[in-house]
Write a protein that holds these residues in place. Structure first.
Motif, PDB file in Angstrom:
ATOM      1  N   THR A  75      -2.375   9.901 -11.212  1.00  0.00           N
ATOM      2  CA  THR A  75      -2.707  11.071 -10.400  1.00  0.00           C
ATOM      3  C   THR A  75      -1.717  12.198 -10.657  1.00  0.00           C
ATOM      4  N   ASN A  76      -0.440  11.867 -10.632  1.00  0.00           N
ATOM      5  CA  ASN A  76       0.594  12.884 -10.844  1.00  0.00           C
ATOM      6  C   ASN A  76       0.518  13.465 -12.243  1.00  0.00           C
ATOM      7  N   ALA A  77       0.248  12.612 -13.241  1.00  0.00           N
ATOM      8  CA  ALA A  77       0.165  13.085 -14.624  1.00  0.00           C
ATOM      9  C   ALA A  77      -0.951  14.109 -14.776  1.00  0.00           C
ATOM     10  N   LEU A  78      -2.083  13.871 -14.115  1.00  0.00           N
ATOM     11  CA  LEU A  78      -3.200  14.798 -14.235  1.00  0.00           C
ATOM     12  C   LEU A  78      -2.943  16.077 -13.448  1.00  0.00           C
ATOM     13  N   VAL A  79      -2.342  15.946 -12.259  1.00  0.00           N
ATOM     14  CA  VAL A  79      -2.005  17.132 -11.469  1.00  0.00           C
ATOM     15  C   VAL A  79      -1.063  18.037 -12.249  1.00  0.00           C
ATOM     16  N   GLU A  80      -0.073  17.422 -12.897  1.00  0.00           N
ATOM     17  CA  GLU A  80       0.929  18.196 -13.623  1.00  0.00           C
ATOM     18  C   GLU A  80       0.583  18.376 -15.099  1.00  0.00           C
ATOM     19  N   ARG A  81      -0.557  17.803 -15.545  1.00  0.00           N
ATOM     20  CA  ARG A  81      -1.020  17.905 -16.935  1.00  0.00           C
ATOM     21  C   ARG A  81       0.002  17.316 -17.908  1.00  0.00           C
ATOM     22  N   LYS A  82       0.597  16.184 -17.544  1.00  0.00           N
ATOM     23  CA  LYS A  82       1.579  15.518 -18.392  1.00  0.00           C
ATOM     24  C   LYS A  82       0.942  14.276 -18.993  1.00  0.00           C
ATOM     25  N   GLY A  83       0.434  14.423 -20.212  1.00  0.00           N
ATOM     26  CA  GLY A  83      -0.239  13.317 -20.872  1.00  0.00           C
ATOM     27  C   GLY A  83      -0.506  13.654 -22.314  1.00  0.00           C
ATOM     28  N   PRO A  84      -1.180  12.751 -23.050  1.00  0.00           N
ATOM     29  CA  PRO A  84      -1.421  12.970 -24.477  1.00  0.00           C
ATOM     30  C   PRO A  84      -2.464  14.056 -24.724  1.00  0.00           C
ATOM     31  N   ASP A 234     -11.344   1.450  -6.293  1.00  0.00           N
ATOM     32  CA  ASP A 234     -12.520   0.997  -5.545  1.00  0.00           C
ATOM     33  C   ASP A 234     -12.136   0.018  -4.445  1.00  0.00           C
ATOM     34  N   GLY A 235     -10.814  -0.190  -4.252  1.00  0.00           N
ATOM     35  CA  GLY A 235     -10.343  -1.021  -3.160  1.00  0.00           C
ATOM     36  C   GLY A 235     -10.183  -2.478  -3.515  1.00  0.00           C
ATOM     37  N   ALA A 236     -10.382  -2.858  -4.771  1.00  0.00           N
ATOM     38  CA  ALA A 236     -10.216  -4.245  -5.201  1.00  0.00           C
ATOM     39  C   ALA A 236      -9.085  -4.342  -6.214  1.00  0.00           C
ATOM     40  N   SER A 237      -8.717  -5.576  -6.547  1.00  0.00           N
ATOM     41  CA  SER A 237      -7.653  -5.812  -7.511  1.00  0.00           C
ATOM     42  C   SER A 237      -8.179  -6.691  -8.638  1.00  0.00           C
ATOM     43  N   SER A 238      -7.537  -6.585  -9.798  1.00  0.00           N
ATOM     44  CA  SER A 238      -7.898  -7.427 -10.935  1.00  0.00           C
ATOM     45  C   SER A 238      -6.711  -7.521 -11.870  1.00  0.00           C
ATOM     46  N   ARG A 239      -6.723  -8.511 -12.741  1.00  0.00           N
ATOM     47  CA  ARG A 239      -5.619  -8.673 -13.661  1.00  0.00           C
ATOM     48  C   ARG A 239      -5.610  -7.536 -14.673  1.00  0.00           C
ATOM     49  N   VAL A 240      -4.489  -7.368 -15.319  1.00  0.00           N
ATOM     50  CA  VAL A 240      -4.288  -6.229 -16.219  1.00  0.00           C
ATOM     51  C   VAL A 240      -5.360  -6.172 -17.294  1.00  0.00           C
ATOM     52  N   ALA A 241      -5.660  -7.308 -17.903  1.00  0.00           N
ATOM     53  CA  ALA A 241      -6.603  -7.331 -19.016  1.00  0.00           C
ATOM     54  C   ALA A 241      -8.020  -6.967 -18.590  1.00  0.00           C
ATOM     55  N   LYS A 242      -8.300  -6.999 -17.290  1.00  0.00           N
ATOM     56  CA  LYS A 242      -9.635  -6.709 -16.791  1.00  0.00           C
ATOM     57  C   LYS A 242      -9.710  -5.365 -16.072  1.00  0.00           C
ATOM     58  N   SER A 243      -8.727  -4.511 -16.287  1.00  0.00           N
ATOM     59  CA  SER A 243      -8.697  -3.209 -15.627  1.00  0.00           C
ATOM     60  C   SER A 243      -8.702  -2.098 -16.666  1.00  0.00           C
ATOM     61  N   VAL A 244      -9.139  -0.924 -16.247  1.00  0.00           N
ATOM     62  CA  VAL A 244      -9.075   0.259 -17.104  1.00  0.00           C
ATOM     63  C   VAL A 244      -8.253   1.319 -16.383  1.00  0.00           C
ATOM     64  N   ALA A 245      -7.593   2.175 -17.165  1.00  0.00           N
ATOM     65  CA  ALA A 245      -6.666   3.149 -16.599  1.00  0.00           C
ATOM     66  C   ALA A 245      -7.347   4.068 -15.592  1.00  0.00           C
ATOM     67  N   LEU A 246      -8.598   4.444 -15.864  1.00  0.00           N
ATOM     68  CA  LEU A 246      -9.294   5.388 -14.991  1.00  0.00           C
ATOM     69  C   LEU A 246      -9.431   4.844 -13.575  1.00  0.00           C
ATOM     70  N   LYS A 247      -9.535   3.520 -13.440  1.00  0.00           N
ATOM     71  CA  LYS A 247      -9.682   2.925 -12.111  1.00  0.00           C
ATOM     72  C   LYS A 247      -8.366   2.867 -11.349  1.00  0.00           C
ATOM     73  N   THR A 248      -7.261   3.209 -12.009  1.00  0.00           N
ATOM     74  CA  THR A 248      -5.986   3.274 -11.281  1.00  0.00           C
ATOM     75  C   THR A 248      -5.758   4.646 -10.685  1.00  0.00           C
TER      76      THR A 248
END
Length: 620
Positions: A75-84, A234-248
């Motif tokens: 969230t902070n990276a997008l607000v501040e436009r700090k990313g690739p 979305d209010g749920a949790s999952s292991r790292v390998a089953k998650s995508v960055a956008l859902k964080t």
């Protein structure tokens, strides 16, 4: 004993709540932006000290069932436009114009992609396509593109591009410049949402990836059996390998919303507006009739995406947001000093003013008790920075600058939640995060809200809210025009995917709840499945004693109320008050890791659970 560790990583501070049944231990530590795994382990080590009377991270980890992690870094990276820098490859000449769309999309598109767009012909022979793709990828990477998104007009063409790229580029080169294929990334009938999802995920991914690699590596050294879980938006949790960055993205605020819903149910509140004031952003969401406002297809800064999201809005107004002067006007954010160097008063080299510096000089914060006395604040540094960056440019006294800076901050905080506000006597603002309790009453009064609830766990409330999450995976497929037999085949395939994924999460599908949904979207029939493994949830106590007693005064503080006036204000330690304790403002309430300001005209009452209930006599 099996514990659950919940961690909410913010731009300035990282919060941890360790729970076992109804017993909770919590603390905070400074975020370490260079290596986010460091503050994760710092927080767990501090929590282990509270549990075992000495640092004992190994015993804490080996008595823990799951570690659930949430971060505002995306969230902070997008607000501040700090990313690739992102490059876009397509065979649609009109795609850039479509994605730019309205004004809010135009700004985001130009910031993330700009002119790094490659358009290849839609009808080229394989040899010419290979030459063009090689040439365009080289051009985009030379122009600075660090990640590429492929958005072709059909799935078949994206597969063709993928085969061509793998054939003509060494795998180590494709690995150093990751490529995302939009149609493989998200299932969606809306093409614009699907492509934007790929673009945003590519932008957010490095922030999450760097931490996760480091954290999992460090956890392996302790031989932790259960995997690190990522808490999602979305209010749920999952292991790292089953998650995508956008859902964080905005996952921390979803934790806050889950906690807010629990508060609403415990206290019987009809409409609750959450304001979670962190270091870099203020996150706003609502709970009505114990229901969290959720968008089936979420949006981020005005751009629709393919995934469900809670309807949370993030604004660049936080405890570490930079307050400065532009063209003779005081402004707040969206830039933040973060944890490094942090507000000037932290003494880490900060040279920009923040609301934390303002509240220190106003007298709201005690330099000796900030963060429960773990970080002494330097008022002289705040005084020097505010004089230089605000008072002198405006030609006013330091005292006048403080009052105007506070008023501007409160005004922008009120603007952040005004659009989501449902006016009326049944509306309550739930204020938390490190900065929420300090400014909530002033902002609430400006928009006519007379009830504010500050939970005892306000400083770590989003981390606490993660306690209400379960492990889940979701699936969907477009079944428009399918025969009943084809739908049954699709359901069987989805159930097989869910069985495999939940097994990898460590749970048998027979132990999971299955939620099947059939809905219409944009003229298409969408079949969805959510597989849920339930985890233990805490229970909140609500209500207050029928009779009140005078709150115990623990001291006084000199607090500036205007450029020419300083008031002697009573100070109350929240944890030393009995349920039903009551007092009137002006007052300061010191809670665990937070300070609440109660202005003149407001009353405070301590609830059965030790939460702080605030009522404005002017509007009530």
């Amino acid at each position: 004993m099996e514990r659950l560790i919940n961690i909410d990583n913010g731009g300035t501070l990282t919060d941890i709540v360790v729970g076992s049944g109804t017993d909770f231990t919590f603390t905070k530590t400074l975020t370490t932006p260079v290596d986010l795994s460091q503050c994760l382990f710092d927080a767990m080590t501090k929590a282990s000290t509270q549990l075992f009377d000495e640092p004992n991270l190994a015993d804490l980890l080996h008595s823990t069932r799951h570690i659930r992690y949430s971060s505002t870094q995306g969230t902070n990276a997008l607000v501040e436009r700090k990313g690739p820098l992102i490059g876009l490859i397509t065979d649609d000449q009109n795609l850039a114009a479509t994605l730019r769309g309205a004004e809010e999309k135009l700004g985001l598109f130009d910031d993330l992609i700009g002119n790094r767009i490659a358009v290849v012909a839609a009808d080229e022979a394989p040899e010419q396509l290979a030459r063009d793709l090689v040439s365009e990828i080289n051009r985009l990477t030379t122009a600075g593109a660090e990640r590429l998104v492929v958005a072709a007009t059909s799935l078949e063409r994206e597969h063709l591009y993928k085969r061509t790229m793998l054939k003509n580029f060494p795998r180590h080169l494709l690995g150093s410049v990751p490529i995302l294929f939009s149609r493989e990334f998200a299932s969606d009938t809306n093409r614009s949402r699907q492509i934007w999802s790929g673009i945003l995920n590519s932008f957010l991914h490095p922030t999450v990836e760097r931490f996760l690699y480091s954290a999992e590596h460090r956890l392996r050294a302790y031989k932790v059996k259960n995997p690190l879980l990522i808490y999602r938006n979305d209010g749920a949790s999952s292991r790292v390998a089953k998650s995508v960055a956008l859902k964080t993205y905005s996952s921390g605020p979803r934790g806050g919303l889950e906690g807010t819903r629990a508060l609403a149910e415990a206290y019987g509140l009809k409409n609750v507006l959450m304001i979670d004031v962190g270091g870099t952003t203020t996150d706003v969401g609502s709970v009505e009739d114990s229901t969290i406002s959720v968008d089936r297809r979420g949006s981020i800064q005005g751009v629709g995406i393919s995934y469900e999201m809670s309807n949370v809005h993030s604004f660049g107004v936080g405890g570490s947001s930079i307050i400065t002067v532009h063209d003779g006007v005081i402004t707040v954010g969206p830039e933040s000093v973060g944890a490094a160097p942090g507000p000037a008063c932290f003494g880490f080299g900060g040279t920009q003013a923040t609301i934390t510096d303002v509240n220190l000089l106003l007298g709201v914060l005690d330099p000796e008790t900030y963060l429960n006395g773990e970080l002494a604040l330097d008022a002289e540094r705040s005084r020097a920075v505010i004089t230089k960056t605000v008072a002198v440019p405006l030609g006013i006294t330091l005292e006048e600058a403080l009052i105007r800076m506070e008023a501007t901050y409160s005004s922008q905080l009120a603007e952040a939640f005004a659009k989501l506000l449902k006016p009326g006597p049944e509306t309550t603002i739930a204020a938390f995060g490190g900065g929420g309790p300090m400014s909530a009453c002033a902002a609430a009064r400006s928009v006519g809200v007379s009830h504010v609830l500050v939970p005892r766990l306000a400083a770590v409330f989003s981390a606490y809210g993660i306690s209400f999450s379960d492990i889940a995976q979701s699936y969907e497929i477009d079944v428009t025009g399918f025969t009943p037999a084809e739908i049954e085949t699709a359901k069987a395939a989805m159930l097989l995917d869910a069985s495999r994924d939940m097994f990898q999460e460590g749970h048998d599908i027979d132990d999971c709840e299955l939620e099947w949904t059939d809905l219409l979207e944009d003229g298409s029939e969408i079949l969805s499945l959510k597989a849920i493994f339930r985890l233990p949830h805490p229970v909140l106590e609500g209500g207050s004693p029928a009779a009140t007693t005078p709150a115990v005064v623990n001291g006084t503080r000199q607090v500036r109320s205007s450029a020419s006036q300083v008031d002697t204000v009573s100070v109350y330690q929240l944890d030393e008050q009995q349920p039903g304790a009551a007092a009137s403002g002006p007052a300061i309430v010191e809670g665990p890791f937070f300070t609440a300001r109660v202005p003149l005209g407001w009353n405070l009452t301590v609830s059965n659970a030790g939460d702080l209930l605030l009522t404005d006599n002017i509007h009530s």
